[in-house]
Scaffold this active site. Sequence first.
Site, PDB file in Angstrom:
ATOM      1  N   ASP A  76       0.885  -0.997  -0.066  1.00  0.00           N
ATOM      2  CA  ASP A  76      -0.049  -0.001  -0.068  1.00  0.00           C
ATOM      3  C   ASP A  76       0.808   1.420   0.009  1.00  0.00           C
ATOM      4  O   ASP A  76       1.898   1.449   0.726  1.00  0.00           O
ATOM      5  CB  ASP A  76      -0.875  -0.078   1.455  1.00  0.00           C
ATOM      6  CG  ASP A  76      -2.187   0.939   1.140  1.00  0.00           C
ATOM      7  OD1 ASP A  76      -3.166   0.308   1.058  1.00  0.00           O
ATOM      8  OD2 ASP A  76      -2.032   2.018   0.645  1.00  0.00           O
TER       9      ASP A  76
ATOM     10  N   THR B 267      -2.639   5.143 -12.246  1.00  0.00           N
ATOM     11  CA  THR B 267      -2.483   4.243 -11.204  1.00  0.00           C
ATOM     12  C   THR B 267      -3.356   3.311 -11.551  1.00  0.00           C
ATOM     13  O   THR B 267      -3.182   1.975 -11.434  1.00  0.00           O
ATOM     14  CB  THR B 267      -3.006   4.931  -9.964  1.00  0.00           C
ATOM     15  OG1 THR B 267      -2.349   6.113  -9.472  1.00  0.00           O
ATOM     16  CG2 THR B 267      -2.967   3.807  -8.916  1.00  0.00           C
TER      17      THR B 267
ATOM     18  N   TYR C 288     -12.719   6.975 -14.861  1.00  0.00           N
ATOM     19  CA  TYR C 288     -12.610   5.987 -14.026  1.00  0.00           C
ATOM     20  C   TYR C 288     -12.849   4.561 -14.417  1.00  0.00           C
ATOM     21  O   TYR C 288     -12.508   3.658 -14.474  1.00  0.00           O
ATOM     22  CB  TYR C 288     -13.012   6.196 -12.527  1.00  0.00           C
ATOM     23  CG  TYR C 288     -13.152   5.343 -11.539  1.00  0.00           C
ATOM     24  CD1 TYR C 288     -11.817   4.742 -10.979  1.00  0.00           C
ATOM     25  CD2 TYR C 288     -14.189   4.738 -10.991  1.00  0.00           C
ATOM     26  CE1 TYR C 288     -11.941   4.069 -10.116  1.00  0.00           C
ATOM     27  CE2 TYR C 288     -14.234   3.748  -9.944  1.00  0.00           C
ATOM     28  CZ  TYR C 288     -12.874   3.312  -9.616  1.00  0.00           C
ATOM     29  OH  TYR C 288     -12.776   2.333  -8.678  1.00  0.00           O
TER      30      TYR C 288
ATOM     31  N   LYS D 292     -10.944   1.253 -15.389  1.00  0.00           N
ATOM     32  CA  LYS D 292     -11.501   0.040 -14.768  1.00  0.00           C
ATOM     33  C   LYS D 292     -11.720  -1.248 -15.967  1.00  0.00           C
ATOM     34  O   LYS D 292     -11.549  -2.303 -15.899  1.00  0.00           O
ATOM     35  CB  LYS D 292     -12.546   0.003 -13.880  1.00  0.00           C
ATOM     36  CG  LYS D 292     -12.102   0.532 -12.400  1.00  0.00           C
ATOM     37  CD  LYS D 292     -11.117  -0.534 -11.737  1.00  0.00           C
ATOM     38  CE  LYS D 292     -10.662  -0.318 -10.324  1.00  0.00           C
ATOM     39  NZ  LYS D 292      -9.904  -1.171  -9.552  1.00  0.00           N
TER      40      LYS D 292
END
Length: 344
Positions: free
Chosen positions: A35, A99, A153, A157
């Site tokens: 993390d 990311t 987003y 995904k």
Amino acid sequence: MTTSLTYLVTGGAGFIGSHLTDALLAQGHTVVVLDDLSTGDRGNLAAAWPDPRLRFVRGSVLDARLVDELTARCDAVVHLAAAVGVRRVVEQPLRSFATNVRGTEHVIEAAHRHGRRLLLASTAEIYGKNSAGPVAETADRILGQTTVARWSYATAKAVDEILALGHHREHGLPVTVARLFNTVGPRQSAANGMVLPRLAAQAVAGQPLTVYGDGTQRRCFTYVTDVVDALLRLLAHPGADGEVFNVGSAEETTIADLAGLLVERSGSASPLRFVPYEEVYADGHGFEDAARRVPDTRKLRELTGWTPRADLLDIVDAALLDAGGGTPGPVTAPSASPAVPARV
Ligand code: UDP
């Protein structure tokens, strides 16, 4: 008797990741948490910290070498690390996109290289504006323009899912995709804009509850331990390989009703404040919302027997407690202790 395995949990110090880590440790497994603490928090692992089978690595999924090294030393990988929350994605679109695409690519490629089983967390956001009713995994995706940051987003995904399923088809990667609907519970930060912790904090503080739009948009909220239960069942089931599953409760509420329930259960004197969408995010590119988001979870139920145990009242009371408020009744939200066997 379950076999003791080593799991790599990316995003393991985050909201869902830390609950999954707790559950895996409770089943006797070893957990390596990766993390970068961008939205995660060491405090989320407070209960797990004394356990010698927990290893915490501060680092990013953008670090391909680190991801590769950790994957090599684990039996299975659960990929939860992501830039999440509509607010964060709208405010940091480029970073979030990198990311969510590059980071996931590293995880998938490492799992492929080392032949590890992978559980990939995806999102109901995939369905975009499809508000047709309970959506099955086969439902169409209806997205708005590329200029509306929110849909980036969903796009990131979707790329993740395509990469994962492509690796399954072409290389036999044992991967499962879990599309998580609105997940709530302790450790969820209000900072990224998620509605329940935000409105619960407002109710407890006696501030107006910010209801976006006219409040008729509908959502289903699932308690985090129920979501963890679903993830553990999917990890354990050989029939989940190469498949996509919705994970979420079917108990719908409008956001205005949710706000009303929070006020009622907290005994707060807070009014509801309806905020027009144009005023919600000042990024100049507009904001779009999904009018209705309800999962069809037949596929998950038929394969694993999963059903959520916490209902909306449990969830609302737990959110108020977490926000520092009292509630009229006892909180009955169950903790996850599913006795499902481990499998690689
Ligand atoms: N929402 C709201 N007030 C807030 C934050 C969110 O009314 O302070 C609404 C938001 O517009 C959406 C719903 O609550 O319709 C759920 O928002 P969230 O960001 O938690 O999840 P998602 O939109 O991804 O389902």
